[in-house]
Write a protein that holds these residues in place. Structure first.
Motif, PDB file in Angstrom:
ATOM      1  N   LYS A  93       0.737  -1.109  -0.218  1.00  0.00           N
ATOM      2  CA  LYS A  93      -0.052   0.035  -0.068  1.00  0.00           C
ATOM      3  C   LYS A  93       0.875   1.273  -0.240  1.00  0.00           C
ATOM      4  O   LYS A  93       1.834   1.206   0.957  1.00  0.00           O
ATOM      5  N   ARG A  94       0.516   2.036  -0.946  1.00  0.00           N
ATOM      6  CA  ARG A  94       1.533   3.088  -1.235  1.00  0.00           C
ATOM      7  C   ARG A  94       0.811   4.481  -0.725  1.00  0.00           C
ATOM      8  O   ARG A  94      -0.478   4.670  -1.543  1.00  0.00           O
ATOM      9  N   GLU A  95       1.240   5.441   0.017  1.00  0.00           N
ATOM     10  CA  GLU A  95       0.715   6.773   0.144  1.00  0.00           C
ATOM     11  C   GLU A  95       1.581   7.733  -0.503  1.00  0.00           C
ATOM     12  O   GLU A  95       2.658   7.672  -0.382  1.00  0.00           O
ATOM     13  N   SER A  96       0.902   8.384  -1.431  1.00  0.00           N
ATOM     14  CA  SER A  96       1.643   9.379  -2.213  1.00  0.00           C
ATOM     15  C   SER A  96       0.673  10.584  -2.363  1.00  0.00           C
ATOM     16  O   SER A  96      -0.069  10.687  -3.288  1.00  0.00           O
ATOM     17  N   GLU A  97       1.174  11.820  -1.755  1.00  0.00           N
ATOM     18  CA  GLU A  97       0.615  12.968  -2.068  1.00  0.00           C
ATOM     19  C   GLU A  97       0.768  13.425  -3.421  1.00  0.00           C
ATOM     20  O   GLU A  97      -0.468  13.951  -4.074  1.00  0.00           O
ATOM     21  N   PHE A  98       1.818  13.265  -4.098  1.00  0.00           N
ATOM     22  CA  PHE A  98       2.027  13.684  -5.298  1.00  0.00           C
ATOM     23  C   PHE A  98       1.150  12.821  -6.362  1.00  0.00           C
ATOM     24  O   PHE A  98       0.587  13.386  -7.223  1.00  0.00           O
ATOM     25  N   ILE A 113       0.700  21.821 -12.911  1.00  0.00           N
ATOM     26  CA  ILE A 113       1.225  20.448 -13.217  1.00  0.00           C
ATOM     27  C   ILE A 113       2.759  20.758 -13.172  1.00  0.00           C
ATOM     28  O   ILE A 113       3.354  19.630 -12.711  1.00  0.00           O
ATOM     29  N   ALA A 114       3.314  21.299 -14.181  1.00  0.00           N
ATOM     30  CA  ALA A 114       4.686  21.464 -14.357  1.00  0.00           C
ATOM     31  C   ALA A 114       5.385  21.679 -12.934  1.00  0.00           C
ATOM     32  O   ALA A 114       6.415  21.208 -12.706  1.00  0.00           O
ATOM     33  N   ASN A 115       4.756  22.515 -12.203  1.00  0.00           N
ATOM     34  CA  ASN A 115       5.435  22.673 -10.788  1.00  0.00           C
ATOM     35  C   ASN A 115       5.338  21.855  -9.852  1.00  0.00           C
ATOM     36  O   ASN A 115       6.373  21.528  -9.192  1.00  0.00           O
ATOM     37  N   TRP A 116       4.210  20.922  -9.746  1.00  0.00           N
ATOM     38  CA  TRP A 116       4.230  19.771  -9.172  1.00  0.00           C
ATOM     39  C   TRP A 116       5.233  18.889  -9.615  1.00  0.00           C
ATOM     40  O   TRP A 116       5.807  18.038  -8.684  1.00  0.00           O
ATOM     41  N   LEU A 117       5.262  18.476 -10.931  1.00  0.00           N
ATOM     42  CA  LEU A 117       6.445  17.527 -11.354  1.00  0.00           C
ATOM     43  C   LEU A 117       7.735  17.892 -10.971  1.00  0.00           C
ATOM     44  O   LEU A 117       8.744  17.286 -10.420  1.00  0.00           O
ATOM     45  N   ARG A 118       7.981  19.273 -11.027  1.00  0.00           N
ATOM     46  CA  ARG A 118       9.254  19.798 -10.763  1.00  0.00           C
ATOM     47  C   ARG A 118       9.766  19.743  -9.351  1.00  0.00           C
ATOM     48  O   ARG A 118      10.857  19.275  -8.813  1.00  0.00           O
ATOM     49  N   SER A 119       8.610  19.951  -8.622  1.00  0.00           N
ATOM     50  CA  SER A 119       8.810  19.538  -6.962  1.00  0.00           C
ATOM     51  C   SER A 119       8.888  18.243  -6.674  1.00  0.00           C
ATOM     52  O   SER A 119       9.907  18.029  -5.970  1.00  0.00           O
ATOM     53  N   ARG A 120       8.144  17.301  -7.452  1.00  0.00           N
ATOM     54  CA  ARG A 120       8.319  15.871  -6.958  1.00  0.00           C
ATOM     55  C   ARG A 120       9.916  15.504  -7.539  1.00  0.00           C
ATOM     56  O   ARG A 120      10.678  14.819  -6.784  1.00  0.00           O
ATOM     57  N   LEU A 121      10.401  16.058  -8.756  1.00  0.00           N
ATOM     58  CA  LEU A 121      11.518  15.657  -9.346  1.00  0.00           C
ATOM     59  C   LEU A 121      12.802  16.212  -8.435  1.00  0.00           C
ATOM     60  O   LEU A 121      13.559  15.420  -7.910  1.00  0.00           O
ATOM     61  N   SER A 122      12.656  17.447  -7.563  1.00  0.00           N
ATOM     62  CA  SER A 122      13.462  17.883  -6.689  1.00  0.00           C
ATOM     63  C   SER A 122      13.715  16.762  -5.515  1.00  0.00           C
ATOM     64  O   SER A 122      14.707  16.611  -5.086  1.00  0.00           O
ATOM     65  N   LEU A 123      12.343  16.470  -4.835  1.00  0.00           N
ATOM     66  CA  LEU A 123      12.519  15.426  -3.803  1.00  0.00           C
ATOM     67  C   LEU A 123      13.113  14.225  -4.141  1.00  0.00           C
ATOM     68  O   LEU A 123      13.947  13.651  -3.256  1.00  0.00           O
TER      69      LEU A 123
END
Length: 176
Positions: A93-98, A113-123
């Motif tokens: 079971k995976r929990e992922s806000e992203f 959406i691009a900002n979300w992707l960049r944020s996840r990429l950074s993490l």
């Protein structure tokens, strides 16, 4: 049998006796990549394990600072842990806000959406760098099965990073 913090704590105490603080350090370094817990779970779990006679607590007297509680696994605790290891593996079971944002974000502007992707990429990049750095410290102490866990975790992060980079590229090309 669902994995619980109890199972991980018993496994850590099979490796060696530890204080609650030392157990928390392992949760914050090694297990943070694949098991979500809180500091507040550790001590109540240790107290419950002690009541169930799965661990024993030894008090170490320290001069000039508070006494330290060191926990040791009992024979009964070892048996309990081995029962867990022999139980069937449950689906993960995976929990992922992203991923929740990606699922519901279809109507959002492409820049969001691009900002979300960049944020996840950074993490992800931070996690990948940390795992690779930790590996230098851990590799000589890792068992064969720990190496498998490490390599799968790293591969998952790298695969997710690749997908996000590809989707960012698609978004950028569509915007132009």
């Amino acid at each position: 049998m669902n994995m619980t913090g109890k199972d991980i704590i018993l496994g850590l105490l099979i490796e060696k006796s530890r204080s609650g603080y030392e157990i928390n350090e392992v949760f914050e370094t090694v297990f943070r990549y694949f098991y979500k817990t809180s500091y507040g779970m550790i001590y109540p779990t240790l107290r419950r394990l002690e009541k169930e006679l799965l661990v024993e607590k030894n008090i170490v007297i320290q001069e000039g600072k508070p006494n330290k509680n060191i926990y040791n696994i009992t024979k009964k605790g070892i048996e309990e842990f081995h029962c867990y290891l022999k139980s069937p593996i449950d689906p993960e079971k995976r929990e992922s806000e992203f991923l929740v944002r990606m699922y519901f974000g279809g109507e959002e502007e492409k820049t969001i959406i691009a900002n979300w992707l960049r944020s996840r990429l950074s993490l992800l990049e931070n996690d990948i760098n940390q795992l690779m750095s930790n590996h230098k410290e851990w590799r000589d102490k890792m068992s064969y099965t720990q190496i498998i866990a490490y390599e799968i975790g790293l591969a998952q992060f790298l695969a997710e990073k690749q997908v996000i980079e590809n989707k960012l590229k698609e978004l950028t090309e569509k915007a132009e």
